[in-house]
Write a protein that holds these residues in place. Structure first.
Motif, PDB file in Angstrom:
ATOM      1  N   PRO A 195     148.180  49.521  15.335  1.00 38.27           N
ATOM      2  CA  PRO A 195     148.509  50.437  16.437  1.00 38.27           C
ATOM      3  C   PRO A 195     147.431  51.502  16.564  1.00 38.27           C
ATOM      4  CG  PRO A 195     149.862  50.891  14.500  1.00 38.27           C
ATOM      5  CD  PRO A 195     149.135  49.620  14.210  1.00 38.27           C
ATOM      6  N   PRO A 196     147.265  52.070  17.766  1.00 43.35           N
ATOM      7  CA  PRO A 196     146.234  53.101  17.942  1.00 43.35           C
ATOM      8  C   PRO A 196     146.428  54.239  16.951  1.00 43.35           C
ATOM      9  CG  PRO A 196     147.160  52.420  20.052  1.00 43.35           C
ATOM     10  CD  PRO A 196     148.017  51.797  18.996  1.00 43.35           C
ATOM     11  N   GLY A 197     145.356  54.592  16.278  1.00 45.18           N
ATOM     12  CA  GLY A 197     145.420  55.653  15.282  1.00 45.18           C
ATOM     13  C   GLY A 197     144.878  56.955  15.830  1.00 45.18           C
ATOM     14  N   LEU A 198     144.356  57.769  14.951  1.00 40.57           N
ATOM     15  CA  LEU A 198     143.819  59.070  15.329  1.00 40.57           C
ATOM     16  C   LEU A 198     142.404  58.938  15.863  1.00 40.57           C
ATOM     17  CD1 LEU A 198     144.913  61.205  12.235  1.00 40.57           C
ATOM     18  CD2 LEU A 198     146.084  60.977  14.425  1.00 40.57           C
ATOM     19  N   ALA A 199     142.021  59.884  16.686  1.00 40.81           N
ATOM     20  CA  ALA A 199     140.619  60.059  17.068  1.00 40.81           C
ATOM     21  C   ALA A 199     140.024  61.058  16.082  1.00 40.81           C
ATOM     22  CB  ALA A 199     140.501  60.576  18.498  1.00 40.81           C
ATOM     23  N   ILE A 200     139.106  60.590  15.242  1.00 40.64           N
ATOM     24  CA  ILE A 200     138.601  61.384  14.130  1.00 40.64           C
ATOM     25  C   ILE A 200     137.118  61.668  14.336  1.00 40.64           C
ATOM     26  CG2 ILE A 200     138.204  61.429  11.629  1.00 40.64           C
ATOM     27  CD1 ILE A 200     140.595  59.554  11.322  1.00 40.64           C
ATOM     28  N   ALA A 201     136.748  62.924  14.191  1.00 44.58           N
ATOM     29  CA  ALA A 201     135.336  63.306  14.139  1.00 44.58           C
ATOM     30  C   ALA A 201     134.949  63.429  12.676  1.00 44.58           C
ATOM     31  CB  ALA A 201     135.114  64.634  14.857  1.00 44.58           C
TER      32      ALA A 201
END
Length: 654
Positions: free
Chosen positions: A196-202
């Motif tokens: 499933p779509p996870g976090l957008a991580i920098a």
């Protein structure tokens, strides 16, 4: 590698009973039985269980009493065990004293459809049934102790999903979780289901994926991508003035890109190669959550990466810092203020979460950081498919190493760095030197003659993981004299290649080396390192046994999957992601390529360390050390910064 004859403490491997509800002549049963036989695990019995509640119950009860089984595994007809699964499950049960051990399930049809794992935290089971859309929970990836079955009231194999039925009754028992495949499950009609779509991580570092901390951070972000998160890498290096990290705190382009990038989390590695202040992190913390991986301890000290036994951290770092001229440098007059600034940042309402990569780092940080500091434990990821055992004789021929010598190896990005215990190690190895014993050093070493070692082979810096694995695999023993590691990556890499490590019982090395399993830990006293090395040099059987345990244990604990599972535990606990509805963490099919048995194995990465320096550069470094030593006085640092700043200004005006 072959499974050692006994467990690490000399006891026999546990007796395993594998049960399959099937007729013994069914095609699916025959395939399952073949995968059990291929395990090479000694004390195991596999039985077909007849259908019908009464017949199945009677058969299971009889087998449990007659076989003396210690653990039970239930496989459906047609399910296959992954290579090495039984030894991996049994060793982890032993090491963790676990009642239940779970591993990864690989779902495949015409191609690999996905991988998943029970997402419950290691520790005490909560009993929630991990079932879901990737297929019903069959439990074939779960090893159950006989005592657990007895406490749960037995096992009913007449049910369609006997382990799912049993699972709630296992609540309160000890769960261990390994990060490698144990079950291969064929699902002809199942369509691929991505994570499933996870976090957008920098992901933020100073110089990117180069050097020890950069390598570790890159591998961790790879694990997160394989678990469905999106990761964008940012570096401060593009905005720095060379030699200016001590004074620089302005990175407007990077800061804006992260602030305005719509990220859910900022994952920070080492940035002290670009700035000594937490200013950019404090400013970004007003916009998104921040997690800092403790690749070293710079985040909690006044200026140093490791306190080296210094007690000033307890009373407050200040101008009396004994190592202010060592990297990461800071003018003594600024140390107290920097220490206070960091502590204020750590305890702010929007302060960061510190991520400790070993039990020691977690405990040390908890004891020395401010009381309100947010802290959690994670694991680092290692490419277990690239770092794997090889044919030692063939590797030695390929690398030009002596065929019959016992080879002792040590490795670091900068092999002769004082922080790696270089002088101690060199003296130890010189005392051991004799005919038939060779030494291999990997990493930057400007003056090999300074070691004073005969039969020395200098590989130099190696930036390709596959080539580095060849050097590990060609040697017999890996050794480090370091006392300051938040984890210690080289012992794990060596262990994955089937090579035991000798190290001091210190810092994060107590996680990177499992004493008596993946190597030997010794007290920090004169002669102890040499004594342990001498024992392994003389005992080939012990070397092979420890190397085999190391490979099994570290493929359980230090893979990309293991890192992603532990990181998910942290994200759930912090409320950054919800717990998986179906109780399972899913991975991209590409994860399978990170394991050695995969047909399409990931080859590993290149460019992980700087290329070897030219002869003039090596000569200049040696000259500098002869005049100034390894430290840099403040006046020299100011001069270098001023020169770099002036040169950059002139370039801009051309």
């Amino acid at each position: 590698m072959t499974v050692p004859a006994t467990l690490p403490d000399g006891r026999a491997w546990p007796n395993l009973l594998i049960l399959t509800a099937s007729a013994p002549d069914a095609p699916g049963f025959r395939a399952t039985a073949a995968s059990v036989t291929a395990q090479g695990y000694g004390p195991v019995e596999h039985h077909a269980i007849p259908p019908g509640p009464e017949a199945a119950a009677a058969c299971v009860d009889a087998l449990l009493s007659e076989t003396g089984a210690d653990y039970v595994l239930v496989l459906r007809a047609g399910d296959l065990l992954a290579p090495g699964a039984l030894a991996a499950l049994a060793l982890e049960a032993f090491l963790d004293s676990a009642d239940v051990v779970t591993g990864l399930r690989v779902l495949f049809g015409a191609a690999v459809l996905g991988l998943d794992a029970v997402a419950q935290d290691p520790g005490l089971l909560d009993g929630a049934v991990p079932s879901g859309s990737l297929g019903a929970f069959t439990g074939g990836e779960c090893l159950l102790s006989r005592a657990a079955l007895h406490r749960a009231g037995g096992l009913d194999l007449s049910l369609a999903h006997p382990i799912a039925d049993l699972w709630p009754r296992l609540a309160g028992l000890r769960l261990a979780r390994i990060g490698r495949p144990v079950l291969l499950q064929y699902e002809q009609d199942l369509v691929p289901v991505p994570p499933p779509p996870g976090l957008a991580i920098a992901a933020l570092t100073d110089h990117g994926a180069v050097g020890g901390a950069g390598i570790a951070h890159r591998r961790l972000t790879e694990a997160l991508v394989l678990a469905g998160h999106g990761v964008t890498n940012h570096r401060l290096a593009g905005e720095i003035v060379p030699a200016g990290a001590e004074w620089q705190d302005s990175f407007p382009r990077t800061e804006a890109a992260i602030r305005d990038g719509g990220y859910d989390l900022l994952l920070v590695g080492n940035i002290h190669g670009a700035t000594r202040r937490p200013g950019i992190l404090a400013r970004l913390g007003r916009h998104l959550p921040i997690a800092i991986v403790l690749h070293d301890l710079f985040s909690i000290t006044g200026r140093c990466a490791f306190p080296w036994g210094c007690t000033r951290l307890v009373t407050g770092c200040d101008a009396l810092c004994p190592t202010a001229t060592q990297y990461p440098h800071l003018a003594p007059s600024r140390i107290a203020g920097m220490h206070a600034e960091k502590r204020a940042f750590l305890t702010a309402a929007d302060g960061p979460l510190l991520l400790a990569n070993s039990a020691w780092t977690h405990d040390y940080t908890r004891a020395n950081a401010p009381a309100d500091t947010a802290l959690a434990r994670i694991d680092l990821a290692f490419p277990a498919g690239a770092f794997r055992p090889g044919d030692r004789a063939a590797l030695r021929r390929h690398l030009g190493l002596p065929a019959g010598d016992v080879l002792v190896m040590f490795a670091a990005v900068i092999a002769d760095a004082p922080g790696k215990g270089f002088l101690d190690l060199a003296a130890t190895l010189r005392r051991l030197a004799r005919p038939g014993l060779g030494f291999v050093v990997v990493g930057r070493l400007d003056d090999p003659a300074a070691l004073g070692l005969p039969n020395l082979f200098v590989a130099g810096p190696i930036g390709d993981e596959a080539i580095l694995a060849q050097w590990y695999g060609a040697c017999d023993i890996h050794v480090t004299a370091s006392l300051n590691e938040t984890l210690g990556q080289t012992p794990v890499e060596a262990g994955l290649c089937g090579i035991p490590t000798v190290a001091y019982r210190a810092s994060g090395l107590t996680t990177a080396v499992i004493d008596g399993v993946s190597g030997l830990l010794v007290p920090h006293r004169p002669g102890a390192l040499g004594e342990a090395l001498a024992t392994l040099i003389e005992d080939e059987d012990m070397r092979q046994r420890l190397g085999a345990y190391a490979r099994i244990a570290f493929e359980n604990r230090f893979t990309h999957a293991a890192a992603a599972l532990r990181f998910n535990d942290v994200l759930v606990a912090r409320g950054l992601v919800p717990a998986p509805i179906d109780g399972r963490l899913r991975f991209s099919p590409a994860l399978l390529g990170r394991f050695a048995f995969a047909q399409d194995r990931h080859p590993g990465e290149s460019g992980t360390v700087p290329a070897p320096s030219s002869a003039p550069i090596r000569l200049l470094r040696r000259a500098k050390r002869a005049v100034l030593g390894r430290d840099l006085p403040l006046w020299v640092r100011r001069g270098l910064y001023a020169g770099s700043f002036l040169a950059r200004t002139l370039r801009r005006h051309r």
